[in-house]
Design a protein around this motif. Structure first.
Motif, mmCIF file in Angstrom:
data_model
loop_
_atom_site.group_PDB
_atom_site.id
_atom_site.type_symbol
_atom_site.label_atom_id
_atom_site.label_comp_id
_atom_site.label_asym_id
_atom_site.label_seq_id
_atom_site.Cartn_x
_atom_site.Cartn_y
_atom_site.Cartn_z
ATOM 1 N N ASP A 165 -88.182 15.225 20.015
ATOM 2 C CA ASP A 165 -87.929 14.604 21.639
ATOM 3 C C ASP A 165 -89.162 15.203 22.469
ATOM 4 N N ASP A 172 -89.252 15.229 26.586
ATOM 5 C CA ASP A 172 -89.199 15.901 27.815
ATOM 6 C C ASP A 172 -87.805 16.719 27.673
ATOM 7 N N GLY A 173 -88.124 17.853 28.340
ATOM 8 C CA GLY A 173 -87.062 18.844 28.153
ATOM 9 C C GLY A 173 -87.023 19.654 26.970
ATOM 10 N N THR A 174 -87.844 19.097 26.142
ATOM 11 C CA THR A 174 -87.755 19.801 24.487
ATOM 12 C C THR A 174 -89.361 20.250 24.561
ATOM 13 N N GLU A 198 -80.611 11.529 30.873
ATOM 14 C CA GLU A 198 -81.870 11.865 30.151
ATOM 15 C C GLU A 198 -81.970 11.162 28.617
ATOM 16 N N GLU A 216 -83.564 18.131 20.020
ATOM 17 C CA GLU A 216 -83.350 17.468 21.082
ATOM 18 C C GLU A 216 -82.658 18.492 22.204
ATOM 19 N N ASN A 217 -82.722 17.955 23.457
ATOM 20 C CA ASN A 217 -82.164 18.921 24.356
ATOM 21 C C ASN A 217 -81.201 18.139 25.193
ATOM 22 N N ALA A 218 -80.934 16.783 25.153
ATOM 23 C CA ALA A 218 -80.044 16.052 25.857
ATOM 24 C C ALA A 218 -78.937 15.603 25.029
HETATM 25 CA CA CA Z 1 -85.036 15.190 26.435
#
Ligand code: CA
Length: 249
Positions: free
Chosen positions: A26, A28-30, A62, A186-188
């Motif tokens: 992933d 965004d955020g990762t 997200e 993944e972060n979400a």
């Molecule tokens: Ca993400």
């Protein structure tokens, strides 16, 4: 040291083993600490439309495509989907807010993680719900030599998007691997749900305001508390994956 997590995953998915050949990652955020800027841009554009919404809610959306996010909000507010024109207008304005204010930095640990995965000969595929050019175009300078143009799945390639497993299944096809030859990072929660539903060994990484239990509940095989920890532990985890097989079959 990770064999209990791996045994549980093998049993859940009815696999004999996992032989990781591709990492589906992933953005965004990762790879980037970009989520706070996305939440701000979304909150501003939806507030502009006269709709009252809590900023933190965008962390739970997200991973969804923009169309899916806008439709959830429209259904809740107006009881109908947004028209294609409304989606285009809102998303364009959201991208404008994002690119004119955001200066997201690579997530600490992300480059080490990507370089390690490449060094052991695994294929890396970017899997993002974003179509945000301002960030996609930075990948080559921030993470040189990692994601070739063919090894990217973006919002433009998919019909459904996360939490549907479609983007990860598409990434497996691009890499030419089976689900039990794939790991997802993944972060979400919705991204974790999609990775697990696609059959991949899904690593959740908490990098924002959500708790680790939300990633565990979404189906993460294992959760790390930062990308730095993920990068540090990945060599041991990959080695454990290669050497652990399900002896119950
Ligand atoms: Ca993400």
């Amino acid at each position: 040291m990770y064999s209990a997590y791996i045994q549980r995953f093998l049993a859940q998915h009815n696999y004999i083993n996992v032989t990781p050949r591709a990492a589906l990652i992933d953005m965004d955020g990762t790879l980037y600490d970009s989520m706070p800027f996305h939440a701000d841009a979304w909150h501003k554009v939806i507030s502009d439309a006269g709709i009252d919404i809590d900023r933190d809610e965008f962390f739970r959306f997200e991973g969804r495509t923009a169309a899916s996010t806008i439709n959830i909000i429209f259904q809740r507010t107006y009881g109908r989907d947004a028209t294609p024109e409304e989606i285009e207008r809102i998303y364009e304005q959201k991208c404008h807010y994002f690119s004119s204010t955001a200066n997201p930095q690579p997530m600490p640990g992300a480059k080490d993680m990507l370089d390690f995965i490449k060094s052991i000969g695994m294929t890396e595929v970017l899997v993002t719900g974003s179509g945000q050019n301002s960030l996609l175009s930075r990948l080559d300078s921030d993470f040189p030599g990692i994601f070739t143009p063919e090894m990217r799945v973006t919002s433009r390639d998919v019909k459904h998007g996360k939490p549907n497993p479609e983007p990860f299944i598409m990434a497996m096809k691009k890499a030419g691997v089976a689900p039990n030859q794939s790991i997802v990072i993944e972060n979400a929660p919705l991204g974790v749900e999609a990775g697990n539903a696609a059959g991949a060994f899904t690593i959740g990484v908490t990098t924002g305001p959500l708790r680790r239990s939300e990633l565990e509940d979404a189906g993460a095989a294992i959760v790390f508390d930062s990308m730095v920890e993920c990068a540090e532990q990945l060599p041991v985890l990959i080695y454990s994956l290669i050497t652990t097989s399900n002896n119950f079959n």
